[in-house]
Enzyme design. Structure first.
Site, PDB file in Angstrom:
ATOM      1  N   LYS A 100     -16.299 -32.304  28.072  1.00 39.53           N
ATOM      2  CA  LYS A 100     -14.840 -32.121  27.917  1.00 39.53           C
ATOM      3  C   LYS A 100     -14.511 -31.546  26.534  1.00 39.53           C
ATOM      4  O   LYS A 100     -13.575 -30.761  26.393  1.00 39.53           O
ATOM      5  CB  LYS A 100     -14.103 -33.444  28.136  1.00 39.53           C
ATOM      6  CG  LYS A 100     -14.139 -33.958  29.584  1.00 39.53           C
ATOM      7  CD  LYS A 100     -13.573 -32.969  30.569  1.00 39.53           C
ATOM      8  CE  LYS A 100     -13.411 -33.575  31.966  1.00 39.53           C
ATOM      9  NZ  LYS A 100     -13.139 -32.563  32.996  1.00 39.53           N
ATOM     10  N   TYR A 152     -18.506 -42.764  29.448  1.00 44.89           N
ATOM     11  CA  TYR A 152     -18.113 -41.368  29.674  1.00 44.89           C
ATOM     12  C   TYR A 152     -19.232 -40.418  29.222  1.00 44.89           C
ATOM     13  O   TYR A 152     -19.383 -39.315  29.732  1.00 44.89           O
ATOM     14  CB  TYR A 152     -16.775 -41.063  28.994  1.00 44.89           C
ATOM     15  CG  TYR A 152     -15.991 -39.970  29.692  1.00 44.89           C
ATOM     16  CD1 TYR A 152     -15.664 -40.070  31.044  1.00 44.89           C
ATOM     17  CD2 TYR A 152     -15.597 -38.829  29.010  1.00 44.89           C
ATOM     18  CE1 TYR A 152     -14.966 -39.062  31.689  1.00 44.89           C
ATOM     19  CE2 TYR A 152     -14.891 -37.820  29.645  1.00 44.89           C
ATOM     20  CZ  TYR A 152     -14.582 -37.947  30.989  1.00 44.89           C
ATOM     21  OH  TYR A 152     -13.897 -36.949  31.624  1.00 44.89           O
TER      22      TYR A 152
HETATM   23  N1  NAD Z   1      -9.415 -38.966  37.690  1.00 51.21           N
HETATM   24  C1  NAD Z   1      -9.220 -39.113  36.382  1.00 51.21           C
HETATM   25  O1  NAD Z   1      -8.942 -40.229  35.888  1.00 51.21           O
HETATM   26  C2  NAD Z   1      -9.301 -37.910  35.480  1.00 51.21           C
HETATM   27  C3  NAD Z   1      -8.755 -37.982  34.182  1.00 51.21           C
HETATM   28  C4  NAD Z   1      -8.821 -36.878  33.349  1.00 51.21           C
HETATM   29  C5  NAD Z   1      -9.419 -35.716  33.808  1.00 51.21           C
HETATM   30  N2  NAD Z   1      -9.951 -35.650  35.068  1.00 51.21           N
HETATM   31  C6  NAD Z   1     -10.568 -34.397  35.501  1.00 51.21           C
HETATM   32  O2  NAD Z   1      -9.851 -33.862  36.596  1.00 51.21           O
HETATM   33  C7  NAD Z   1     -10.691 -32.936  37.292  1.00 51.21           C
HETATM   34  C8  NAD Z   1     -10.590 -33.201  38.784  1.00 51.21           C
HETATM   35  O3  NAD Z   1     -11.199 -34.440  39.098  1.00 51.21           O
HETATM   36  P1  NAD Z   1     -10.517 -35.512  40.065  1.00 51.21           P
HETATM   37  O4  NAD Z   1     -10.342 -36.748  39.270  1.00 51.21           O
HETATM   38  O5  NAD Z   1      -9.375 -34.926  40.786  1.00 51.21           O
HETATM   39  O6  NAD Z   1     -11.708 -35.853  41.089  1.00 51.21           O
HETATM   40  P2  NAD Z   1     -12.123 -35.224  42.507  1.00 51.21           P
HETATM   41  O7  NAD Z   1     -13.422 -35.898  42.852  1.00 51.21           O
HETATM   42  O8  NAD Z   1     -11.040 -35.331  43.487  1.00 51.21           O
HETATM   43  O9  NAD Z   1     -12.360 -33.681  42.167  1.00 51.21           O
HETATM   44  C9  NAD Z   1     -13.545 -33.226  41.561  1.00 51.21           C
HETATM   45  C10 NAD Z   1     -13.840 -31.878  42.195  1.00 51.21           C
HETATM   46  O10 NAD Z   1     -14.981 -31.273  41.558  1.00 51.21           O
HETATM   47  C11 NAD Z   1     -15.646 -30.542  42.552  1.00 51.21           C
HETATM   48  N3  NAD Z   1     -16.990 -30.157  42.134  1.00 51.21           N
HETATM   49  C12 NAD Z   1     -17.977 -30.957  41.619  1.00 51.21           C
HETATM   50  N4  NAD Z   1     -19.086 -30.212  41.402  1.00 51.21           N
HETATM   51  C13 NAD Z   1     -18.789 -28.929  41.756  1.00 51.21           C
HETATM   52  C14 NAD Z   1     -19.499 -27.702  41.771  1.00 51.21           C
HETATM   53  N5  NAD Z   1     -20.789 -27.632  41.389  1.00 51.21           N
HETATM   54  N6  NAD Z   1     -18.877 -26.578  42.216  1.00 51.21           N
HETATM   55  C15 NAD Z   1     -17.586 -26.627  42.631  1.00 51.21           C
HETATM   56  N7  NAD Z   1     -16.846 -27.754  42.645  1.00 51.21           N
HETATM   57  C16 NAD Z   1     -17.449 -28.894  42.214  1.00 51.21           C
HETATM   58  C17 NAD Z   1     -15.642 -31.519  43.730  1.00 51.21           C
HETATM   59  O11 NAD Z   1     -15.994 -30.865  44.954  1.00 51.21           O
HETATM   60  C18 NAD Z   1     -14.194 -31.979  43.691  1.00 51.21           C
HETATM   61  O12 NAD Z   1     -13.379 -31.124  44.445  1.00 51.21           O
HETATM   62  C19 NAD Z   1     -12.088 -33.113  36.685  1.00 51.21           C
HETATM   63  O13 NAD Z   1     -12.297 -32.116  35.701  1.00 51.21           O
HETATM   64  C20 NAD Z   1     -11.994 -34.469  36.006  1.00 51.21           C
HETATM   65  O14 NAD Z   1     -12.925 -34.623  34.952  1.00 51.21           O
HETATM   66  C21 NAD Z   1      -9.894 -36.728  35.908  1.00 51.21           C
END
Ligand code: NAD
Length: 260
Positions: free
Chosen positions: A163, A156
């Site tokens: 985060k 990570y």
């Molecule tokens: N998937 C998991 O297991 C998990 C767990 C905890 C937290 N999260 C967090 O959830 C959030 C959403 O991620 P996700 O898992 O739905 O993945 P995802 O890939 O579906 O979404 C990530 C989004 O970030 C956007 N993005 C990246 N760089 C960008 C930029 N410069 N400008 C604008 N948008 C940008 C992408 O276009 C995408 O829409 C993130 O903050 C991620 O860290 C995910």
């Protein structure tokens, strides 16, 4: 009457139907909330996002790379034109260069550190600053975090630092925006493992899902993990959470409480 009827949400971070932002949108939509979306600029991405959010009948879509101030400014000019004011800001996005996730943490470059913290943490502050003048009193801002902010998670790396910064940003924004007459609330949801595009970039998400399923006290599986998160987002938007701000709420089936 539905829980959020007459309310409007601006969602940043839907890429496809697997995105956590999509599942949050689904819950808000079902509760009667009107939605608008931003997406990373680019025709291919725009087509993908337009298709994904079509069921939510969006008020508008705006291109926005959150690392660019001019993109953020124009995304909120568009919100003013189409929404006038709105109630909820959903920040569900993050990014770190691949090499910073795959190399040892010790090798993290200054450039990768800056990019990860800029896109994944500073962007919440930048979006909140533009959103606040357009947000209605009693509004709610939600961001997405992960256990890596507090505990060591293999691979990570710099995203964990981002985060931690994000969760701290939530507390400072919550204190400032809560004291303002609009009383806007700011919270983070710390989600368990969910199979999304971003999660695939971190490591072996399938292995992680199995680990969560085995270890979390509540059932945690790929089918409904993101729905749990969406439901907590609905709670954090709704008046049911009127006394809650500055919190990081774990939605991970209880995974984070288990020591061994
Ligand atoms: N998937 C998991 O297991 C998990 C767990 C905890 C937290 N999260 C967090 O959830 C959030 C959403 O991620 P996700 O898992 O739905 O993945 P995802 O890939 O579906 O979404 C990530 C989004 O970030 C956007 N993005 C990246 N760089 C960008 C930029 N410069 N400008 C604008 N948008 C940008 C992408 O276009 C995408 O829409 C993130 O903050 C991620 O860290 C995910």
């Amino acid at each position: 009457m539905s829980m959020l009827s007459g309310k409007k949400a601006y969602v940043f971070g839907v890429l496809n139907e697997y995105s956590i932002g999509w599942h949050i949108s689904q819950q808000l939509h079902q509760a009667g909330c009107q939605l608008a979306f931003s997406h990373l600029p680019g025709e291919k991405i725009e087509r993908r996002v337009v298709k994904a959010v079509e069921p939510f009948k969006p008020a508008f879509l705006a291109p926005c790379d959150v690392s660019k101030d001019e993109d953020i400014a124009s995304a909120f000019i568009k919100a003013k034109e189409h929404f006038g004011t709105f109630d909820y800001l959903i920040h569900s996005l993050a990014f770190a260069p691949a090499e910073a996730l795959h190399n040892p943490f010790l090798q993290t470059s200054r450039a990768a550190w800056n990019t990860a913290l800029d896109i994944s943490a500073y962007s919440l502050l930048a979006l909140a600053r533009e959103a606040q003048p357009l947000m209605n009193p009693g509004g709610s801002i939600i961001t997405m975090s992960y256990l890596g902010a507090e505990k060591f998670i293999p691979m990570y790396n710099v995203m964990a630092v981002a985060k931690a910064a994000l969760e701290c940003t939530v507390r400072y924004l919550a204190a400032e925006l809560g004291r303002h007459e609009k009383q806007i609330r700011v919270n983070a949801i710390s989600a368990g493992a969910i199979k999304t595009m971003a999660a695939r970039g971190i490591g072996d998400i399938d292995k992680m899902m199995v680990h969560y399923t085995e270890k979390a006290p509540l059932k945690w599986n790929a089918d409904d993990a993101a729905t749990h998160v969406g439901k907590t987002a609905l709670y954090l938007c709704s008046d049911l959470s009127s006394g809650v701000t500055g919190e990081t709420i774990y939605v991970d089936g209880g995974y984070n409480i288990v020591g061994w």
